[in-house]
Design an enzyme around this catalytic site. Structure first.
Site, PDB file in Angstrom:
ATOM      1  CE1 TYR A 130       6.983  28.803 -13.098  1.00 41.53           C
ATOM      2  CE2 TYR A 130       7.851  26.597 -13.326  1.00 41.53           C
ATOM      3  CZ  TYR A 130       6.797  27.432 -13.084  1.00 41.53           C
ATOM      4  OH  TYR A 130       5.566  26.924 -12.811  1.00 41.53           O
ATOM      5  CE  LYS A 182      -1.157  42.179  -9.614  1.00 37.98           C
ATOM      6  NZ  LYS A 182      -2.624  42.233  -9.446  1.00 37.98           N
ATOM      7  CG  ASP A 216      -5.432  40.767 -10.831  1.00 34.35           C
ATOM      8  OD1 ASP A 216      -4.932  41.143 -11.912  1.00 34.35           O
ATOM      9  OD2 ASP A 216      -5.503  41.509  -9.837  1.00 34.35           O
ATOM     10  CG  ASP A 240       2.905  26.494 -13.934  1.00 35.37           C
ATOM     11  OD1 ASP A 240       2.431  25.527 -14.564  1.00 35.37           O
ATOM     12  OD2 ASP A 240       3.396  26.400 -12.797  1.00 35.37           O
ATOM     13  CG  ASP A 244      -2.506  23.375 -14.586  1.00 32.82           C
ATOM     14  OD1 ASP A 244      -1.889  23.218 -15.663  1.00 32.82           O
ATOM     15  OD2 ASP A 244      -2.316  22.661 -13.577  1.00 32.82           O
TER      16      ASP A 244
END
Ligand code: NAD
Length: 345
Positions: A130, A182, A216, A240, A244
């Protein structure tokens, strides 16, 4: 129930927002008044309303107000397209160092796909992808032949969000924190995040179970068995996306509140946007903003009032009573607020 004149009032900035913002904020403020919330509102205009009034979506008056109150309830703000405007929400986070994004998710509607979700995602709010340091590299006459984006994470930023998340978990009676990363591929960027979070986690091992998962796998596990998660601690971009996904597991963005929290200020909101497609029709669902307001009450140690709002919303969604169209009902936003107030537990 109105506040007794002697009760301590807490100054707070109120931004009604754009699109459906004013409708859901009116409903939310009425419910806050009904539970006797102690807020003394300093109302400010931001977003498109402020662009129309003076050209800047975040006028200085808004920043000054939040600097003073250190607390805000915000309706969704439309980010003007073009004209060089950066996201109003990102600007507010940066202006007040709101480094932690807290997004609780809880099953509300019965008969959904999942019945037992009760988890909180805590996202680092200021670093990672970001930072938006991007550019194109021209090759052979193609000005956009290569796109480059750089990203950074700092040890200090990781420590700050990790301490916040573990403290939050302990304070809220949570049992487990899962660090999501990750680090198998982005060994420096998210490796530093994992390493620092684990290091900070050592101090909390007697009070919390701490584990880690690759992002993942987390995305899949959330769909297969979401109840294995309690608190998820992750980076800006992964947070982010996963937040959702999690909102989707509990009935969509209409039920998802968020808090942006720093040492200098805290700002509470609904996760959804200004929904221009239904603005002005009086049919928007105000639950997410009401849950955001409940988080704000928790933040000022008014847990009793926050619980009353949450329990009432749970009861109404459980009984499918007086709900708005997106939840299969026929009520208007204002009628739903009436039902909440009439049924306060
Ligand atoms: P959105 O969340 O506004 O709308 C997506 C869909 O969900 C629409 O169909 C909308 O009608 C529906 N919806 C959203 N909230 C609802 C509610 N409370 N009740 C019933 N239905 C609801 O997303 P978008 O259309 O991508 O964005 C619109 C604007 O909002 C953009 O300018 C965007 O930048 C802004 N935005 C602001 C915030 C914020 O202020 N925190 C967050 C996201 C988007």
């Amino acid at each position: 129930m109105t506040q007794p004149a002697t009760a301590k009032r807490i100054p707070a900035t109120l931004i009604r927002g754009d699109g459906i913002g004013p409708e859901i904020m009116e409903a939310t403020v009425r419910v806050l008044e009904a539970v006797g919330a102690p807020f003394e509102w300093d109302e400010q205009i931001a977003g498109m309303a402020a662009v129309d009034a003076g050209g800047d979506p975040i006028p200085n008056a808004v920043l000054e107000s939040i600097k003073k109150t250190k607390l805000a309830l915000k309706g969704p703000l439309t980010t003007p397209i073009g004209g060089g405007f950066r996201s109003v929400n990102v600007r507010l986070r940066e202006a007040f160092n709101l480094f932690a994004n807290v997004r609780p998710a809880q099953t509300f509607m019965p008969d959904g796909r999942y019945t037992d979700i009760d988890l909180v995602l805590i996202r680092e709010n200021l670093e990672g992808m970001y930072v938006g340091a991007e550019h194109f590299v021209p090759v052979d006459g193609d000005p956009h032949a290569v796109a480059e984006s750089s990203s950074f994470i700092t040890r200090g930023g990781c420590r700050r969000i990790a301490e916040f998340a573990f403290d939050y978990a302990v304070r809220n009676g949570r049992k487990k924190v899962t660090i999501v990363h990750k680090a198998n591929i982005l060994k420096a960027l998210t490796g530093l995040f994992l390493e620092t979070c684990l290091e900070i986690g050592e101090k909390y091992k007697d009070r919390l179970e701490i584990d880690d998962k690759i992002v993942d796998n987390t995305a899949m596990q959330l769909v297969l068995n979401p109840s294995q998660f309690d608190v998820i601690l992750t980076t800006n971009m992964f947070g982010d996306i996963l937040s959702d996904e999690i909102a989707g597991l509990v009935g969509g963005l209409g039920m998802a509140p968020g808090g942006n929290i720093g040492h200098e200020a805290a700002l509470f909101e609904a996760v959804h946007g200004s929904a221009p497609d239904i603005a002005g029709q009086g049919i928007a669902n105000p639950i997410a903003l009401m849950l955001g307001a409940a988080m704000m009450l928790d933040h000022v140690n008014e847990q009793g009032k926050a619980t009353r709002i949450r329990k009432t919303l749970e009861k109404l969604t459980d009984e499918r009573k007086g709900l708005t169209g997106d939840l299969g009902g026929t009520a208007t936003t204002a009628e739903f607020a009436d039902t909440v107030i009439a049924n306060l537990v």
